[in-house]
Design a protein around this motif. Structure first.
Motif, PDB file in Angstrom:
ATOM      1  N   ALA A   1      47.968  -4.396  59.143  1.00  0.00           N
ATOM      2  CA  ALA A   1      47.213  -4.738  59.767  1.00  0.00           C
ATOM      3  C   ALA A   1      45.871  -4.501  59.358  1.00  0.00           C
ATOM      4  O   ALA A   1      45.203  -5.992  59.822  1.00  0.00           O
ATOM      5  CB  ALA A   1      47.068  -2.856  61.009  1.00  0.00           C
TER       6      ALA A   1
ATOM      7  N   GLY B   1      44.369 -10.435  66.002  1.00  0.00           N
ATOM      8  CA  GLY B   1      45.612  -9.869  66.610  1.00  0.00           C
ATOM      9  C   GLY B   1      46.882 -10.242  66.343  1.00  0.00           C
ATOM     10  O   GLY B   1      47.653 -10.956  65.407  1.00  0.00           O
TER      11      GLY B   1
ATOM     12  N   THR C   1      51.252  -8.872  66.905  1.00  0.00           N
ATOM     13  CA  THR C   1      52.046  -9.388  68.392  1.00  0.00           C
ATOM     14  C   THR C   1      52.918  -8.383  68.411  1.00  0.00           C
ATOM     15  O   THR C   1      53.206  -8.453  66.766  1.00  0.00           O
ATOM     16  CB  THR C   1      52.440  -9.996  68.830  1.00  0.00           C
TER      17      THR C   1
ATOM     18  N   LEU D   1      51.516   1.141  65.732  1.00  0.00           N
ATOM     19  CA  LEU D   1      50.531  -0.197  65.044  1.00  0.00           C
ATOM     20  C   LEU D   1      48.967  -0.311  65.791  1.00  0.00           C
ATOM     21  O   LEU D   1      47.788  -0.662  65.517  1.00  0.00           O
ATOM     22  CB  LEU D   1      51.951  -1.495  65.312  1.00  0.00           C
ATOM     23  N   SER D   2      49.018   0.082  67.036  1.00  0.00           N
ATOM     24  CA  SER D   2      47.730   0.370  67.568  1.00  0.00           C
ATOM     25  C   SER D   2      46.730   1.237  67.282  1.00  0.00           C
ATOM     26  O   SER D   2      45.900   0.158  67.142  1.00  0.00           O
ATOM     27  CB  SER D   2      48.199   1.811  69.271  1.00  0.00           C
TER      28      SER D   2
ATOM     29  N   CYS E   1      46.207  -0.711  63.902  1.00  0.00           N
ATOM     30  CA  CYS E   1      44.812  -2.590  64.890  1.00  0.00           C
ATOM     31  C   CYS E   1      43.515  -1.640  65.383  1.00  0.00           C
ATOM     32  O   CYS E   1      42.395  -2.405  65.427  1.00  0.00           O
ATOM     33  CB  CYS E   1      45.681  -2.888  65.667  1.00  0.00           C
TER      34      CYS E   1
ATOM     35  N   CYS F   1      45.666  -6.005  70.202  1.00  0.00           N
ATOM     36  CA  CYS F   1      47.321  -6.039  69.549  1.00  0.00           C
ATOM     37  C   CYS F   1      48.123  -5.356  70.524  1.00  0.00           C
ATOM     38  O   CYS F   1      47.781  -4.881  71.164  1.00  0.00           O
ATOM     39  CB  CYS F   1      47.957  -3.824  69.043  1.00  0.00           C
TER      40      CYS F   1
ATOM     41  N   ALA G   1      45.570  -0.925  72.661  1.00  0.00           N
ATOM     42  CA  ALA G   1      46.746  -1.799  72.651  1.00  0.00           C
ATOM     43  C   ALA G   1      46.803  -2.819  74.285  1.00  0.00           C
ATOM     44  O   ALA G   1      46.472  -1.712  75.088  1.00  0.00           O
ATOM     45  CB  ALA G   1      47.836  -1.605  72.157  1.00  0.00           C
TER      46      ALA G   1
END
Lengths: 457, 457
Positions: free
Chosen positions: B125, B135, B137, B149-150, B153, B160, B184
């Motif tokens: 990120a 952003g 994916t 990852l959420s 981000c 995200c 997200a």
């Protein structure tokens, strides 16, 4: 104030961990009023409590004078598995808020039970084991206490019977599975396993249960089965004693860096976390050695401190337990169904009630949508998904930090982050979907349940 | 061996935390084979990868020579929020097993994503943010990577988009809610939001999705939307690089107490945890400075190392990604539906595959009922409910400790406890109810999917 640069997380070494619990009552000039027998209205004696609670825990419950009680080595060894818990400097939150305030939180969620409840569960299980008991019984609502007790019993090889409010049993199957994984038997309450359960089921066939009913079942099983006792995760003096480990660690960690807090904030349901967190600070305040603003935060939907009455009341909805003098909404008060998470107890620890009555602490109430707003903000900035209960303290810590932003004051704020929200995602989903609402009981509702308080001279 | 008394948990100070990641490839005489273009069968160049991955991550992916790559300050600050993770001495487990072995585990579950995945998520990120992207994916199956990852981000204010395998989306609503709480957008895959999703839905209207399909959708969205890139949580060299923080912290913690491990054990799905945990130890081994037994543990239902073929294959089931030379069961291999948890990838990190091929590490496979037996035992004794993935390593650590009990050897065992099992309670329930079974693929099944490997000269 701070002399050394403060790390993101302050951990104590094993040598620095507390070797004794601190008994706040020893420093109180006005002691909390004693528990009373519900029939005779006389103060309860040790021999009346030992059929229900473990012997050594009864002593702790009644001890108002010993300031420090040694933590047995077996408990200290268990504490070493998940403690010390970190005291975290919320650098990221401070930056995001743009506040000159310094924010710290004591994070108690880094264990599988997900909250501070384990601190007392392991102590209560230890004394049960030491007394040669076979097992213990308890009730659980949201499930944090039941999970903590299951873990503690697994460690000491004790049988653990948990009466779980039926609606929670059905809506929180994962909580149930954690307890089962730790070997506990989990029974949805009311159940056919007790007389009181059968009676309630006969009278209310479709009932989804209540904490009061689960307490009644757990107490019945404990008293009818040789080798069993009943244990409880909040409200009691013994629980506050065990939870003092939170505050003692916090104080040692702050002292290491020369930090003196201005404001200490904790959420309050029955008082177990708040009473533990503030213990050594309140002690200093009572002895006139230091001053702190201490704030209890409760849900607006269950506002014992801020809208309750200071009086003797039953500790349970079923009115079978002893009477305690406390801030109460009346034992028949039930928070609105839309209230998420714990902190739904009608009363409050007698110790905290006395301290609040005597002006040593403040209390405030917050609405749940603003609590979840704070929870989401905190999760995104500090990387921890908080329990709804803990988020009450987050809300007020953020509000106090924002006041500092307005005034430019560099206050030091410490709050208790009691646990994680992994098992509260139904409530988070409601919030994410914009379907969460607030409910504040009317004066008439509170007056109606307070009117039913027992008459005590 | 140990000179000082070892505490239950070894924490590093902030000063002792790694300032650079370690790139294991720099010390490999035989480098892992390069990724190849699926059409031309030529090694992929940087410019072919930058439309999909962030520029700086492409450099890290291709860098085989730089031994240490500095961890940017922003990432180190984020690491300080949840790291260092504790290296725990499993005193209670040792005592329960009655083994002379000394057991340590590096616990990566003390963060809201619940696993080590956050170590790479925050790095990926960061580089996306630095490149000025809007952003990223990705796809997620069990949900650990998507959650990590959420969180990453949310911290950097990046959009995200997570494509979550539809069956997991439906069966794991809580995982989904954590990701939503972190802002997200979570889309069940296959979906109508992509061309490939529409095509798959038209061909297989009732499909519950697959990781391969979710990858295809995430890659399509990343390449079609300006300002977006695709990110991945395992298998890649860049991921192993970021995860080296696990091993570096472990080594520093052991060195502080003069401890030299004999056996290092990690679970292996795509290799992100194992590659990170063993990195500095494997480095010493490659340079001839020390020797360790290093054991990869995989599920018997998805045995890439132990029963796969070392060959070029697609990284995804959808066969749109580059070819990687690795131990593989064939990209069309799908583990039995009764397999719980992650570690269901058909292939393996190219770096780990080369090291295994060259004899620098061992691999073993375990069946899931014995894995859950170890998980439950560990939960009860050490107080942490482990993820099913992590429990593969627990199983083998226990087995090695029991061998020491037989031989009387005081070996030092270190294993990676990658995460917690709070979102895996459906699997625990199956185990608690005695409804969990094992499945080992037949030689014919594996031969059938291996037969479909791409033909590469």
């Amino acid at each position: 104030m701070s002399t050394k640069e403060v790390p993101y997380k302050i951990y104590l070494t094993e040598d620095e961990m507390p070797k004794a619990w601190y008994n706040l009552r020893a420093d109180m000039k006005v002691k909390p009023a004693p528990l009373m027998h519900p029939g005779t209205h006389q103060p309860l004696k040790a021999e009346e409590l030992t059929p229900i609670f473990c012997d050594e825990l009864v002593q702790q419950e009644l001890d108002e004078t010993t300031p420090f009680i040694e933590i047995p080595e077996e408990i200290r060894n268990f504490y070493k598995m998940y403690r010390p818990s970190p005291l975290v400097r919320a650098y990221c939150l401070e930056q995001k808020l743009g506040t000159p305030a310094k924010i710290y939180y004591k994070f108690e969620g880094n264990n599988t039970s997900g909250s501070h409840k384990l601190n007392s569960a392991i102590a209560q299980a230890y004394y049960a084991k030491k007394q040669g008991l076979k097992g213990v019984t308890t009730e659980t609502g949201a499930g944090q206490w039941g999970t903590a007790l299951s873990m503690a019993c697994a460690y000491f090889g004790l049988d653990c019977k948990v009466y779980m409010v039926k609606v929670s049993y059905e809506q929180k199957p994962f909580r149930r599975e954690v307890m089962r994984t730790y070997g506990a038997s989990v029974v949805p309450s009311p159940s056919e396993t007790t007389e009181v359960g059968k009676k309630i089921l006969a009278e209310h066939p479709g009932t989804t249960g209540s904490l009061g009913c689960a307490i009644s079942e757990a107490v019945e099983v404990a008293t009818k089965n040789p080798g069993y006792r009943y244990v409880l995760g909040s409200v009691l003096n013994q629980v506050l004693l065990h939870q003092s480990v939170i505050g003692l660690e916090t104080k040692t960690a702050l002292d290491k860096y020369g930090i003196k807090p201005d404001i200490i904030i904790g959420c309050a349901g029955g008082g177990s976390n708040l009473g533990g967190l503030i213990a050594p600070f309140m002690g200093e305040k009572l002895r006139g050695e230091a001053d702190y603003r201490i704030i209890a935060v409760e849900p607006a939907s269950c506002p014992s401190f801020t809208r309750g009455t200071f009086a003797y009341d039953f500790c349970d909805t079923g009115m079978i337990c002893p009477l305690a003098k406390m801030y109460t909404l009346g034992s028949s008060f039930i928070p609105s169904a839309n209230h998420a998470g714990g902190l739904r107890f009608h009363g409050m620890s007698t110790t905290l009630s006395q301290l609040y009555h005597d002006g040593f602490m403040e209390a405030t109430s917050v609405e749940q949508t603003s609590v979840f707003e704070a929870a989401e903000m905190f999760a995104r900035i500090e990387g921890i998904l908080p329990a709804p209960e803990s988020s009450h303290a987050i809300r007020v810590a953020i509000d106090e930090a924002l006041k500092c932003k307005e005034t430019g004051e560099e206050k030091t704020i410490v709050f208790g982050l009691t646990g994680t929200g992994y098992f509260d995602l139904v409530a988070y989903q409601k919030y994410n979907d914009g379907e969460m609402s607030d409910y504040i009981p009317t004066d008439e509702e509170i007056a109606a349940s307070v009117a039913k308080l027992p008459k005590v001279d």
